[in-house]
Design an enzyme around this catalytic site. Sequence first.
Site, PDB file in Angstrom:
ATOM      1  N   VAL A 144       0.837  -1.204   0.000  1.00 12.50           N
ATOM      2  CA  VAL A 144       0.000   0.000   0.000  1.00 12.50           C
ATOM      3  C   VAL A 144       0.874   1.258   0.000  1.00 12.50           C
ATOM      4  O   VAL A 144       0.649   2.194  -0.781  1.00 12.50           O
ATOM      5  CB  VAL A 144      -0.963   0.000   1.215  1.00 12.50           C
ATOM      6  CG1 VAL A 144      -1.827   1.244   1.208  1.00 12.50           C
ATOM      7  CG2 VAL A 144      -1.831  -1.252   1.204  1.00 12.50           C
ATOM      8  N   GLY A 155     -10.975  -1.725   0.687  1.00 14.31           N
ATOM      9  CA  GLY A 155      -9.951  -1.147  -0.199  1.00 14.31           C
ATOM     10  C   GLY A 155     -10.357   0.151  -0.858  1.00 14.31           C
ATOM     11  O   GLY A 155     -10.540   1.171  -0.197  1.00 14.31           O
ATOM     12  N   GLY A 195      -0.631  -9.438  -4.014  1.00 14.77           N
ATOM     13  CA  GLY A 195      -0.609  -8.402  -2.968  1.00 14.77           C
ATOM     14  C   GLY A 195      -1.941  -8.203  -2.281  1.00 14.77           C
ATOM     15  O   GLY A 195      -2.133  -7.221  -1.563  1.00 14.77           O
ATOM     16  N   GLU A 233      -3.203 -10.602   3.509  1.00 13.99           N
ATOM     17  CA  GLU A 233      -2.496 -10.030   4.655  1.00 13.99           C
ATOM     18  C   GLU A 233      -1.164 -10.767   4.839  1.00 13.99           C
ATOM     19  O   GLU A 233      -0.981 -11.877   4.312  1.00 13.99           O
ATOM     20  CB  GLU A 233      -3.333 -10.202   5.929  1.00 13.99           C
ATOM     21  CG  GLU A 233      -4.657  -9.465   5.901  1.00 13.99           C
ATOM     22  CD  GLU A 233      -4.494  -7.954   5.772  1.00 13.99           C
ATOM     23  OE1 GLU A 233      -3.817  -7.334   6.599  1.00 13.99           O
ATOM     24  OE2 GLU A 233      -5.044  -7.389   4.817  1.00 13.99           O
ATOM     25  N   LYS A 279     -13.519  -5.570   9.458  1.00  9.04           N
ATOM     26  CA  LYS A 279     -14.140  -4.557   8.591  1.00  9.04           C
ATOM     27  C   LYS A 279     -15.616  -4.375   8.921  1.00  9.04           C
ATOM     28  O   LYS A 279     -16.117  -3.250   8.942  1.00  9.04           O
ATOM     29  CB  LYS A 279     -13.953  -4.949   7.122  1.00  9.04           C
ATOM     30  CG  LYS A 279     -12.489  -4.843   6.677  1.00  9.04           C
ATOM     31  CD  LYS A 279     -12.269  -5.483   5.332  1.00  9.04           C
ATOM     32  CE  LYS A 279     -10.832  -5.379   4.899  1.00  9.04           C
ATOM     33  NZ  LYS A 279     -10.519  -6.213   3.738  1.00  9.04           N
TER      34      LYS A 279
HETATM   35  P1  NAP Z   1       3.208  -4.695   3.753  1.00  4.88           P
HETATM   36  O1  NAP Z   1       3.336  -4.880   2.291  1.00  4.88           O
HETATM   37  O2  NAP Z   1       3.609  -5.805   4.655  1.00  4.88           O
HETATM   38  O3  NAP Z   1       4.062  -3.396   4.135  1.00  4.88           O
HETATM   39  C1  NAP Z   1       4.316  -2.991   5.449  1.00  4.88           C
HETATM   40  C2  NAP Z   1       5.345  -1.876   5.433  1.00  4.88           C
HETATM   41  O4  NAP Z   1       5.478  -1.354   6.742  1.00  4.88           O
HETATM   42  C3  NAP Z   1       6.737  -2.286   4.989  1.00  4.88           C
HETATM   43  O5  NAP Z   1       7.298  -1.297   4.168  1.00  4.88           O
HETATM   44  C4  NAP Z   1       7.537  -2.409   6.302  1.00  4.88           C
HETATM   45  O6  NAP Z   1       8.908  -2.019   6.174  1.00  4.88           O
HETATM   46  C5  NAP Z   1       6.839  -1.360   7.144  1.00  4.88           C
HETATM   47  N1  NAP Z   1       6.877  -1.682   8.569  1.00  4.88           N
HETATM   48  C6  NAP Z   1       6.207  -2.671   9.203  1.00  4.88           C
HETATM   49  N2  NAP Z   1       6.464  -2.634  10.517  1.00  4.88           N
HETATM   50  C7  NAP Z   1       7.306  -1.606  10.725  1.00  4.88           C
HETATM   51  C8  NAP Z   1       7.943  -1.045  11.871  1.00  4.88           C
HETATM   52  N3  NAP Z   1       7.751  -1.576  13.090  1.00  4.88           N
HETATM   53  N4  NAP Z   1       8.733   0.030  11.704  1.00  4.88           N
HETATM   54  C9  NAP Z   1       8.924   0.553  10.479  1.00  4.88           C
HETATM   55  N5  NAP Z   1       8.358   0.079   9.350  1.00  4.88           N
HETATM   56  C10 NAP Z   1       7.563  -0.983   9.478  1.00  4.88           C
HETATM   57  O7  NAP Z   1       1.713  -4.313   4.144  1.00  4.88           O
HETATM   58  P2  NAP Z   1       0.551  -3.741   3.180  1.00  4.88           P
HETATM   59  O8  NAP Z   1      -0.100  -4.854   2.446  1.00  4.88           O
HETATM   60  O9  NAP Z   1       1.081  -2.595   2.420  1.00  4.88           O
HETATM   61  O10 NAP Z   1      -0.527  -3.273   4.267  1.00  4.88           O
HETATM   62  C11 NAP Z   1      -0.360  -2.105   5.014  1.00  4.88           C
HETATM   63  C12 NAP Z   1      -1.653  -1.769   5.754  1.00  4.88           C
HETATM   64  O11 NAP Z   1      -2.687  -1.546   4.820  1.00  4.88           O
HETATM   65  C13 NAP Z   1      -2.171  -2.861   6.693  1.00  4.88           C
HETATM   66  O12 NAP Z   1      -2.790  -2.266   7.795  1.00  4.88           O
HETATM   67  C14 NAP Z   1      -3.205  -3.580   5.835  1.00  4.88           C
HETATM   68  O13 NAP Z   1      -4.178  -4.260   6.598  1.00  4.88           O
HETATM   69  C15 NAP Z   1      -3.801  -2.403   5.107  1.00  4.88           C
HETATM   70  N6  NAP Z   1      -4.458  -2.717   3.831  1.00  4.88           N
HETATM   71  C16 NAP Z   1      -3.824  -3.468   2.925  1.00  4.88           C
HETATM   72  C17 NAP Z   1      -4.431  -3.717   1.702  1.00  4.88           C
HETATM   73  C18 NAP Z   1      -3.759  -4.554   0.631  1.00  4.88           C
HETATM   74  O14 NAP Z   1      -4.391  -4.794  -0.401  1.00  4.88           O
HETATM   75  N7  NAP Z   1      -2.534  -5.001   0.820  1.00  4.88           N
HETATM   76  C19 NAP Z   1      -5.695  -3.173   1.442  1.00  4.88           C
HETATM   77  C20 NAP Z   1      -6.328  -2.390   2.416  1.00  4.88           C
HETATM   78  C21 NAP Z   1      -5.690  -2.153   3.619  1.00  4.88           C
HETATM   79  P3  NAP Z   1       9.962  -2.818   5.245  1.00  4.88           P
HETATM   80  O15 NAP Z   1       9.547  -2.485   3.841  1.00  4.88           O
HETATM   81  O16 NAP Z   1      11.265  -2.258   5.595  1.00  4.88           O
HETATM   82  O17 NAP Z   1       9.774  -4.260   5.597  1.00  4.88           O
HETATM   83  N1  HSE Z   2      -6.242  -8.772   2.783  1.00  4.02           N
HETATM   84  C1  HSE Z   2      -7.268  -7.839   2.523  1.00  4.02           C
HETATM   85  C2  HSE Z   2      -8.219  -8.410   1.476  1.00  4.02           C
HETATM   86  C3  HSE Z   2      -6.691  -6.554   2.017  1.00  4.02           C
HETATM   87  O1  HSE Z   2      -7.902  -9.451   0.892  1.00  4.02           O
HETATM   88  O2  HSE Z   2      -9.277  -7.839   1.249  1.00  4.02           O
HETATM   89  C4  HSE Z   2      -7.666  -5.444   2.079  1.00  4.02           C
HETATM   90  O3  HSE Z   2      -7.995  -5.118   3.386  1.00  4.02           O
END
Ligand code: NAP
Ligand code: HSE
Length: 427
Positions: A16, A135, A188, A191, A206
């Site tokens: 994200v 999303g 991507g 989770e 949610k």
């Molecule tokens: P992700 O790909 O795992 O990315 C997490 C990022 O946060 C990474 O860049 C990581 O750093 C950094 N990070 C984690 N812990 C940290 C810490 N303690 N200190 C500093 N940096 C830290 O996760 P994501 O999929 O982008 O999701 C992020 C959020 O958005 C979550 O809350 C998720 O539920 C929400 N979300 C995700 C989606 C989706 O489609 N993926 C959709 C809606 C909402 P590094 O890069 O250095 O490892």
């Molecule tokens: N893992 C979540 C999904 C990302 O599949 O909908 C969005 O919150």
Amino acid sequence: MENKKIKVALLGLGTVGGGVYKLIQRRSESMIHTVGAELEVEKILVHSLHKKREGVDTDLLTTDWKSIVNDPEIQIVIEVMGGIEPAKSMIEEALGAGKHVVTANKDLMAEHGGELLDLAAAHGCDLLFEASVAGAIPIIRPLKQCLAGNEISEVMGIVNGTTNYILTKMFEENMSFEAALAKATELGYAEADPTADVEGLDAGRKVAILSSIAFHSRVQFKDVYTEGITKITAEDIAYAKEFDCVIKLLAVAHNTDKGIEVGVYPVLLGKEHPLSSVRDSFNAVFVHGDAVDDAMFYGRGAGEMPTASAVVGDVIDVARNLQFGCNGRISCTCYQDLPVKPFDEVKNKFFLRMQVKNEPGVLAKVASVFGGHKVSIRRVVQKHVQEEAAELVISTEKVKEYHIKDALRELQKMDSISEISSMIREY
Ligand code: NAP
Ligand code: HSE
């Protein structure tokens, strides 16, 4: 004259965060016209400074949170790292320092949303979280603003992209659960720990957020009944097709006279229902209000750029508020404390698949147990009959959860029933 700049910091640069960074670069110039100021990413907090990050100015990366929270020029903090801690403490510190916060973190908002919104209000700050539910789909702002004139009685939706993707692939391409999950992870959607997706926990968080907003009463994740899709088999899918249905993981919330009913579970859904055509990683949320009637919101529920779309929309909203000095206008909208009904009291229709002995009187015994527990039978199908065994598929009328569970417990004790293979709710 130099354009006015609004400086932001990103916490996280994963799926994200990477999308948000790209989208801010893309929109920055047009914002001069639409908002009257330019957005500038000042710092990005990450775990590791050594990871390869294409297209990102590496001078912006830091592992030092204090350098962000103590920087008076940073006005907006965008939390896209996920998890409860340290995200919660960082958001609290940011709000305490008078910074506005945008987050995509449903784990955090489902558990601590109330207290964080109160803290934001106390500091006159915005705390926006559109991306935390479904999303890219605008649903939190519509519920809080556009539909504010309604009394909402129902919110129902497909709010997890990963499970919708998996079920679509299993249904349409006969893909195995494991192969479809691996693909969803690669894209991507999933989770970091996909258990949260496939066991219905992500959708549960949610729907806790959605029902709190829709019914103006705090619903916590622990109040939500959750059941995932890991027990759905190819056999269940074959029956769903035969009955002209699909199987979807639905998040369902009703505001009834006797309390809020809220749960996440797989549902056999008739093909005539609009949610049945929501495929792939798409999400949709159905809302019923006393004035609007039925409304449905549809779009991509996960992934890099769709989620970034919702996050950047929130950031632009904060920027607009900054331009007019009116941040903190809309905070927590829960003003009542409604009870949440025990899930055992909720009524549903059921699809039941069981393996039975092929002998006289079995069907009569099964019907008698159901009758004894107030379960009314709607349809019976018997297939895969071998010399000694048969598969019995029964659909029921609406019945309270505890009645069907008591009936199944009694059936499981009977010699003539070798296995209850599936219990799926029907809509
Ligand atoms: P992700 O790909 O795992 O990315 C997490 C990022 O946060 C990474 O860049 C990581 O750093 C950094 N990070 C984690 N812990 C940290 C810490 N303690 N200190 C500093 N940096 C830290 O996760 P994501 O999929 O982008 O999701 C992020 C959020 O958005 C979550 O809350 C998720 O539920 C929400 N979300 C995700 C989606 C989706 O489609 N993926 C959709 C809606 C909402 P590094 O890069 O250095 O490892
Ligand atoms: N893992 C979540 C999904 C990302 O599949 O909908 C969005 O919150």
